[in-house]
Design a protein around this motif. Structure first.
Motif, short mmCIF file in Angstrom:
data_model
loop_
_atom_site.label_atom_id
_atom_site.label_comp_id
_atom_site.label_asym_id
_atom_site.label_seq_id
_atom_site.Cartn_x
_atom_site.Cartn_y
_atom_site.Cartn_z
N UNK A 127 -37.25 -22.91 76.43
CA UNK A 127 -36.43 -23.95 76.47
C UNK A 127 -35.14 -23.60 75.56
N UNK A 128 -34.08 -23.78 76.00
CA UNK A 128 -33.01 -23.65 75.15
C UNK A 128 -32.28 -24.73 74.28
N UNK A 129 -32.37 -24.22 72.96
CA UNK A 129 -32.11 -25.14 72.10
C UNK A 129 -30.85 -25.71 71.83
N UNK A 130 -30.68 -26.88 72.20
CA UNK A 130 -28.88 -27.36 72.17
C UNK A 130 -29.07 -28.54 71.10
N UNK A 131 -27.81 -28.66 70.53
CA UNK A 131 -27.64 -29.40 69.31
C UNK A 131 -26.36 -29.93 69.21
N UNK A 132 -26.19 -31.12 68.68
CA UNK A 132 -24.78 -31.75 68.48
C UNK A 132 -24.28 -31.68 66.93
N UNK A 133 -23.21 -31.23 67.07
CA UNK A 133 -22.54 -31.05 65.46
C UNK A 133 -21.64 -32.05 65.23
N UNK A 134 -21.35 -32.06 63.81
CA UNK A 134 -20.28 -33.07 63.30
C UNK A 134 -19.78 -32.57 61.99
N UNK A 135 -18.54 -32.79 61.87
CA UNK A 135 -17.93 -32.33 60.51
C UNK A 135 -17.96 -33.57 59.52
N UNK A 136 -17.45 -33.08 58.31
CA UNK A 136 -17.46 -33.91 57.21
C UNK A 136 -16.18 -34.98 57.88
N UNK A 143 -31.72 -19.76 66.96
CA UNK A 143 -30.54 -19.71 67.74
C UNK A 143 -30.20 -21.10 68.60
N UNK A 144 -29.18 -21.54 68.52
CA UNK A 144 -29.05 -22.99 69.22
C UNK A 144 -27.51 -22.95 69.98
N UNK A 145 -27.36 -23.74 70.80
CA UNK A 145 -26.22 -23.81 71.79
C UNK A 145 -25.48 -25.25 71.18
N UNK A 146 -24.18 -25.33 70.83
CA UNK A 146 -23.76 -26.65 70.50
C UNK A 146 -23.20 -27.24 71.83
N UNK A 200 -32.05 -32.37 48.84
CA UNK A 200 -31.50 -32.81 50.09
C UNK A 200 -30.86 -31.47 50.67
N UNK A 201 -30.71 -31.48 51.81
CA UNK A 201 -30.12 -30.41 52.62
C UNK A 201 -29.81 -30.79 54.11
N UNK A 202 -28.90 -30.05 54.71
CA UNK A 202 -28.61 -30.08 56.25
C UNK A 202 -28.50 -28.82 56.83
N UNK A 203 -28.54 -28.87 58.10
CA UNK A 203 -28.46 -27.64 58.74
C UNK A 203 -27.07 -27.45 59.53
N UNK A 204 -26.46 -26.32 59.28
CA UNK A 204 -25.02 -26.02 59.97
C UNK A 204 -25.28 -25.05 60.89
N UNK A 205 -24.40 -24.82 62.03
CA UNK A 205 -24.50 -23.86 62.76
C UNK A 205 -23.50 -22.70 62.57
N UNK A 206 -23.83 -21.28 62.25
CA UNK A 206 -22.86 -20.23 62.29
C UNK A 206 -23.17 -19.25 63.16
N UNK A 207 -22.24 -18.67 63.94
CA UNK A 207 -22.51 -17.57 64.91
C UNK A 207 -23.72 -17.95 65.86
N UNK A 208 -23.77 -19.12 66.15
CA UNK A 208 -24.90 -19.55 67.12
C UNK A 208 -26.14 -19.64 66.46
N UNK A 256 -17.41 -26.75 58.02
CA UNK A 256 -18.99 -26.59 58.53
C UNK A 256 -19.36 -27.38 59.55
N UNK A 257 -19.94 -26.87 60.66
CA UNK A 257 -20.50 -27.74 61.92
C UNK A 257 -21.72 -28.10 61.50
N UNK A 258 -21.93 -29.35 61.06
CA UNK A 258 -23.14 -29.62 60.50
C UNK A 258 -24.25 -30.43 61.85
#
Length: 374
Positions: free
Chosen positions: A30-39, A370-373, A320-328, A355-357
């Motif tokens: 399955x392709x991992x798809x995520x939604x991202x937000x900015x500060x 590897x994720x797809x936004x 505390x931590x978050x995940x960002x998306x960089x280069x897919x 940062x894309x969070x």
């Protein structure tokens, strides 16, 4: 020759099998798809949650005072509206009544005595005139001088005694006036009890309870830490677990300067220090009743800060931590958080505006995935 052929066939079969497995895996991954937000810059409201008890803002309790005597008459009933100064009950005190009667008789006797002494002085003046005609003026004055001095002394003493009796009269009058208890406030009579009625713990109940039924307060206690954040006039939202469909607005009206000391804890070490706080409720529409337990949500601060959704932030122990998306691919970043609201978390350090969070990372998401936004 045959052996080489079979080896070639086997190798080809293995290659085909591996290719088929890879194709199968690719087709079923399955392709991992995520939604991202900015500060984002948002207003964060800091709150202090405190339990409290609903009370009338103004009330008066009238307890029996045995030293005044027996309650002869209660002058109000439940539901009566009273004004400040309205008579509520009267005591009967036989001793005070006797003192008043005795004082009146003493004053009357004192007036009679003064009147007699004045008459005697007038008679003495007439006597002096008659003697003056017979023996001369000087001889007449000498004859009545001692008697006149005595009468004047007695008259002076009688005047002093009368002033004392009048002072006593004022004291007795105040005692009698105190036998009538009056309301110290305008309000409604909430309860009228028998003077011997007792509470469940054996203490005597108030004979009369008066309250202003259109204004309420909520009282509670603050911890040492919270007492430094709460200030007078801060807005408050109040809710009840019983009246679930309602909330009320108010503001902090009072914060105790000194902590509350619970019975039996005086001098006890490591006892939690708590400071009393009162909140006045705006308006008079209350579905709750005095004695109800309410939750006070005190608004202590409003600030514009950099935030991400609460669901974007994960916790690992004290970090505390978050995940960002960089280069897919995902990248785990440690952040320093601040104040949180119900939907957003303040980010003090660890992220930039670019940062894309990942807005809502799955629990099994790993760094480097590897994720797809979306």
């Amino acid at each position: 020759m045959k052996k080489k052929v079979w080896i070639s066939i086997g190798v080809a079969a293995i290659i085909v099998l591996l290719a088929g497995v890879n194709v199968y895996r690719a087709m079923n991954t399955e392709e991992v798809k995520v939604s991202t937000v900015n500060l984002s810059d948002r207003e964060i409201v800091s709150n202090v949650m405190v339990p409290g008890t609903l009370k009338f803002q103004s009330e008066q309790y009238i307890f029996q005072e045995p030293e005044k005597g027996r309650i002869a008459e209660v002058l109000v009933k439940e539901g009566d509206a009273v004004k400040e100064g309205t008579p509520l009950l009267r005591y009967e005190n036989e001793q005070a009544a006797l003192e008043k009667e005795q004082n009146m008789l003493s004053i009357e006797s004192s007036y009679l005595k003064i009147s007699q002494l004045k008459n005697q002085l007038e008679d003495l003046d007439e006597k002096e005139k008659e003697l003056a005609n017979q023996t001369g003026k000087k001889e007449a004055e000498k004859t009545v001088e001692a008697e006149r001095d005595q009468l004047k002394m007695e008259l002076k003493m009688a005047d002093i005694e009368l002033r004392q009796l009048n002072l006593q009269k004022e004291t007795v009058q105040k005692q009698l006036e105190n036998l009538e208890v009056k309301s110290e406030m305008a309000g409604t009579v909430i309860a009228v009890e028998d003077q011997h009625a007792q509470s469940a713990d054996g203490t005597l109940k108030a004979v009369i309870h008066i309250a202003k039924t259109d204004s309420y307060i909520v009282s509670g206690v603050l911890s040492e830490y919270d007492s430094l954040k709460v200030a007078k006039d801060q807005p408050v939202t109040l809710r009840s677990d019983v009246v679930t469909d309602a909330e009320w607005k108010g503001k902090v009206s009072k914060i105790g300067l000194l902590p509350e000391v619970a019975a039996g804890t005086m001098g006890t070490e490591n006892t939690a220090v708590q400071y009393p706080v009162e909140v006045i409720i705006e308006g008079s529409e209350m579905k709750a009743k005095p004695g109800f337990k309410l939750i006070m949500e005190i608004e202590t601060e409003k600030r514009n800060v950099q935030t991400v959704p609460v669901d974007a932030v994960k916790q690992d122990g004290e970090d505390y931590y978050v995940y960002t998306v960089e280069d897919g691919k995902t990248k785990k970043k440690t952040v320093e958080i601040g104040t949180a609201s119900s939907d957003y978390m303040e980010i003090k350090e660890g992220l930039t505006d670019k940062d894309q969070v990942v807005a809502k990372p799955e629990d099994n998401l790993l760094s480097g995935t590897e994720v797809t936004v979306k």
